[in-house]
Design a protein around this motif. Structure first.
Motif, PDB file in Angstrom:
ATOM      1  N   GLY A 185      44.610  49.493  41.651  1.00  0.00           N
ATOM      2  CA  GLY A 185      44.739  48.188  42.288  1.00  0.00           C
ATOM      3  C   GLY A 185      43.420  47.449  42.366  1.00  0.00           C
ATOM      4  O   GLY A 185      43.377  46.233  42.459  1.00  0.00           O
ATOM      5  N   ASN A 186      42.324  48.204  42.328  1.00  0.00           N
ATOM      6  CA  ASN A 186      41.013  47.584  42.501  1.00  0.00           C
ATOM      7  C   ASN A 186      40.379  47.207  41.181  1.00  0.00           C
ATOM      8  O   ASN A 186      40.602  47.843  40.164  1.00  0.00           O
ATOM      9  CB  ASN A 186      40.077  48.554  43.212  1.00  0.00           C
ATOM     10  N   SER A 187      39.525  46.187  41.232  1.00  0.00           N
ATOM     11  CA  SER A 187      38.687  45.861  40.097  1.00  0.00           C
ATOM     12  C   SER A 187      37.238  46.041  40.512  1.00  0.00           C
ATOM     13  O   SER A 187      36.815  45.522  41.543  1.00  0.00           O
ATOM     14  CB  SER A 187      38.915  44.417  39.657  1.00  0.00           C
ATOM     15  N   LEU A 188      36.493  46.777  39.713  1.00  0.00           N
ATOM     16  CA  LEU A 188      35.065  46.946  39.995  1.00  0.00           C
ATOM     17  C   LEU A 188      34.342  45.616  39.875  1.00  0.00           C
ATOM     18  O   LEU A 188      33.368  45.348  40.565  1.00  0.00           O
ATOM     19  CB  LEU A 188      34.472  47.957  39.000  1.00  0.00           C
ATOM     20  N   PHE A 189      34.835  44.772  38.965  1.00  0.00           N
ATOM     21  CA  PHE A 189      34.098  43.555  38.607  1.00  0.00           C
ATOM     22  C   PHE A 189      34.609  42.319  39.336  1.00  0.00           C
ATOM     23  O   PHE A 189      34.675  41.250  38.769  1.00  0.00           O
ATOM     24  CB  PHE A 189      34.189  43.333  37.096  1.00  0.00           C
TER      25      PHE A 189
ATOM     26  N   GLY B 149      31.164  39.622  44.101  1.00  0.00           N
ATOM     27  CA  GLY B 149      29.892  40.302  44.236  1.00  0.00           C
ATOM     28  C   GLY B 149      29.241  40.613  42.903  1.00  0.00           C
ATOM     29  O   GLY B 149      28.075  40.967  42.845  1.00  0.00           O
ATOM     30  N   TYR B 150      29.997  40.471  41.815  1.00  0.00           N
ATOM     31  CA  TYR B 150      29.415  40.713  40.502  1.00  0.00           C
ATOM     32  C   TYR B 150      28.874  39.437  39.888  1.00  0.00           C
ATOM     33  O   TYR B 150      27.792  39.412  39.344  1.00  0.00           O
ATOM     34  CB  TYR B 150      30.450  41.357  39.576  1.00  0.00           C
ATOM     35  N   ASP B 151      29.689  38.387  39.968  1.00  0.00           N
ATOM     36  CA  ASP B 151      29.294  37.139  39.342  1.00  0.00           C
ATOM     37  C   ASP B 151      30.103  36.030  40.013  1.00  0.00           C
ATOM     38  O   ASP B 151      31.155  36.295  40.591  1.00  0.00           O
ATOM     39  CB  ASP B 151      29.604  37.190  37.830  1.00  0.00           C
ATOM     40  N   ALA B 152      29.613  34.792  39.931  1.00  0.00           N
ATOM     41  CA  ALA B 152      30.342  33.677  40.535  1.00  0.00           C
ATOM     42  C   ALA B 152      31.678  33.468  39.830  1.00  0.00           C
ATOM     43  O   ALA B 152      32.651  33.016  40.425  1.00  0.00           O
ATOM     44  CB  ALA B 152      29.491  32.415  40.467  1.00  0.00           C
ATOM     45  N   PHE B 153      31.737  33.829  38.534  1.00  0.00           N
ATOM     46  CA  PHE B 153      32.957  33.647  37.747  1.00  0.00           C
ATOM     47  C   PHE B 153      33.910  34.827  37.965  1.00  0.00           C
ATOM     48  O   PHE B 153      33.505  35.979  37.856  1.00  0.00           O
ATOM     49  CB  PHE B 153      32.584  33.554  36.260  1.00  0.00           C
ATOM     50  N   THR B 154      35.150  34.531  38.288  1.00  0.00           N
ATOM     51  CA  THR B 154      36.141  35.609  38.378  1.00  0.00           C
ATOM     52  C   THR B 154      37.381  35.229  37.571  1.00  0.00           C
ATOM     53  O   THR B 154      37.670  34.047  37.370  1.00  0.00           O
ATOM     54  CB  THR B 154      36.576  35.881  39.835  1.00  0.00           C
ATOM     55  N   THR B 155      38.090  36.263  37.126  1.00  0.00           N
ATOM     56  CA  THR B 155      39.314  36.033  36.366  1.00  0.00           C
ATOM     57  C   THR B 155      40.513  36.205  37.297  1.00  0.00           C
ATOM     58  O   THR B 155      40.365  36.619  38.441  1.00  0.00           O
ATOM     59  CB  THR B 155      39.408  37.027  35.201  1.00  0.00           C
ATOM     60  N   LYS B 156      41.722  35.897  36.789  1.00  0.00           N
ATOM     61  CA  LYS B 156      42.917  36.024  37.623  1.00  0.00           C
ATOM     62  C   LYS B 156      43.881  37.037  36.998  1.00  0.00           C
ATOM     63  O   LYS B 156      43.825  37.295  35.796  1.00  0.00           O
ATOM     64  CB  LYS B 156      43.598  34.664  37.772  1.00  0.00           C
ATOM     65  N   SER B 157      44.740  37.601  37.846  1.00  0.00           N
ATOM     66  CA  SER B 157      45.776  38.512  37.358  1.00  0.00           C
ATOM     67  C   SER B 157      47.115  37.832  37.552  1.00  0.00           C
ATOM     68  O   SER B 157      47.841  38.111  38.497  1.00  0.00           O
ATOM     69  CB  SER B 157      45.724  39.837  38.126  1.00  0.00           C
ATOM     70  N   ALA B 158      47.429  36.872  36.680  1.00  0.00           N
ATOM     71  CA  ALA B 158      48.659  36.091  36.821  1.00  0.00           C
ATOM     72  C   ALA B 158      49.779  36.649  35.948  1.00  0.00           C
ATOM     73  O   ALA B 158      50.898  36.855  36.412  1.00  0.00           O
ATOM     74  CB  ALA B 158      48.389  34.630  36.461  1.00  0.00           C
ATOM     75  N   ALA B 159      49.492  36.930  34.681  1.00  0.00           N
ATOM     76  CA  ALA B 159      50.514  37.460  33.767  1.00  0.00           C
ATOM     77  C   ALA B 159      50.741  38.947  34.015  1.00  0.00           C
ATOM     78  O   ALA B 159      51.853  39.446  33.851  1.00  0.00           O
ATOM     79  CB  ALA B 159      50.097  37.220  32.316  1.00  0.00           C
ATOM     80  N   PHE B 160      49.685  39.673  34.381  1.00  0.00           N
ATOM     81  CA  PHE B 160      49.779  41.108  34.619  1.00  0.00           C
ATOM     82  C   PHE B 160      49.250  41.395  36.021  1.00  0.00           C
ATOM     83  O   PHE B 160      48.051  41.447  36.238  1.00  0.00           O
ATOM     84  CB  PHE B 160      48.995  41.882  33.559  1.00  0.00           C
ATOM     85  N   VAL B 161      50.181  41.551  36.968  1.00  0.00           N
ATOM     86  CA  VAL B 161      49.809  41.727  38.377  1.00  0.00           C
ATOM     87  C   VAL B 161      49.636  43.222  38.662  1.00  0.00           C
ATOM     88  O   VAL B 161      50.574  44.003  38.467  1.00  0.00           O
ATOM     89  CB  VAL B 161      50.889  41.135  39.305  1.00  0.00           C
ATOM     90  N   PRO B 162      48.437  43.651  39.094  1.00  0.00           N
ATOM     91  CA  PRO B 162      48.211  45.078  39.339  1.00  0.00           C
ATOM     92  C   PRO B 162      48.991  45.564  40.548  1.00  0.00           C
ATOM     93  O   PRO B 162      49.397  44.765  41.399  1.00  0.00           O
ATOM     94  CB  PRO B 162      46.703  45.166  39.590  1.00  0.00           C
ATOM     95  N   PRO B 163      49.213  46.900  40.638  1.00  0.00           N
ATOM     96  CA  PRO B 163      49.934  47.436  41.791  1.00  0.00           C
ATOM     97  C   PRO B 163      49.192  47.167  43.092  1.00  0.00           C
ATOM     98  O   PRO B 163      47.975  47.005  43.090  1.00  0.00           O
ATOM     99  CB  PRO B 163      50.003  48.938  41.503  1.00  0.00           C
TER     100      PRO B 163
END
Ligand SMILES: [Zn+2]
Length: 291
Positions: free
Chosen positions: A228-232, A235-249
């Motif tokens: 469920g977690n993402s390391l990145f 706190g890693y970078d101002a840019f973050t991605t989204k999990s819209a098509a593939f939603v983690p548990p």
């Protein structure tokens, strides 16, 4: 650890041919490099198709990008390669290209899902997406820096992929793995929701990975849900991605994206290496003493 120059020239031409045939680098896209010495990098030239490279087309640059040898001008993306080599003295080969299925995720800013396919967990681990900057610039080359210590393959937003390893063939195979994975994800999505591996199953894969001697930041994180977690994340970078098509548990122990995660990993891996060196040294000394 450094590659023999003639072998490295042949390897780069072979990797170039394969990635062109795979459709990972249209026209003159993509660039490949191999480290010959701490400050000597053999790289592809600019403006030449990677499908038709000859060993003599390649040139050598230093860690500042100054061309040392070669009749053709070095790749315009050399700064990206040098960012990786400077940050990671253990890296011997870097491959940047535009594999279509992986790049599709990088165009949508969709987080690459984890805990779906065993090969991805073992050989790649979490694959981050670095923010977009204009290609060829130092600012673009710097976009890999937040992630480069904790992965071996990453995507570049609205652009492509970069893979790096001790040798260029592994970087090439990891590029194949990420593009095949993204292709499978896109296919699976049309059939129904992707089913995720559970924590126990992924834990077993990580232990297998450990036995193969491949590090993974998740091996150093305590009490965190692996899937469920993402390391990145934050706190890693101002840019973050989204999990819209593939939603983690859903996750119970949300402890990812800690800014300190990178340091913990670095400390742990250098400690591990130190312990390994001491063990081997002790064994060698013991063996010598017996004779
Ligand atoms: Zn590119």
């Amino acid at each position: 650890m450094f590659a023999n120059e003639w072998q490295a020239r042949k390897d780069i031409c072979e990797v170039g041919r394969r990635l062109y045939d795979k459709g990972f680098a249209a026209a003159n896209d993509g660039n490949i490099s191999v480290r010959l010495a701490p400050d000597r990098i053999l790289c592809t030239p600019t403006g030449v198709s990677k499908g038709f490279l000859k060993p003599d087309d390649l040139g050598i640059v230093d860690l500042e990008g100054k061309q040392i040898s070669g009749t053709k001008k070095r790749t315009s993306e050399i700064l990206l390669h040098l960012s990786v080599y400077k940050a990671r003295p253990d890296i011997g080969g870097v491959l940047h290209c535009h594999p279509p299925h992986a790049t599709a995720f990088a165009m949508v800013h969709e987080t690459i899902p984890k805990c779906v396919l065993p090969e991805v967990e073992v050989f790649l681990g979490e694959v981050p997406i670095a923010r977009y900057e204009t290609p060829g610039t130092q600012i673009f080359a710097d976009t890999v820096l937040p992630y480069v210590h904790n992965c071996n393959t990453m995507l570049l937003a609205n652009h492509g992929s970069v893979a790096f390893s001790q040798n260029i063939m592994t970087a090439y195979f990891n590029t194949e793995i990420i593009d095949a994975y993204c292709r499978m994800l896109i296919l699976a999505k049309q059939l129904g929701p992707v089913q995720y591996l559970n924590e126990k199953q992924v834990g077993e894969l990580l232990q297998f990975k450990k036995r193969l001697g491949i590090d993974d930041p998740r091996l150093h994180m305590e009490d965190c849900d692996l899937c469920g977690n993402s390391l990145f994340r934050e706190g890693y970078d101002a840019f973050t991605t989204k999990s819209a098509a593939f939603v983690p548990p859903q996750t119970e122990n949300s402890c990812a994206g800690k800014p300190g995660a990178k340091k913990e990993t670095e400390t742990a891996s250098s400690d591990d290496m130190e312990a390994l060196v001491q063990t081997i040294t002790a064994q060698v000394l013991a063996a010598l003493g017996q004779k």
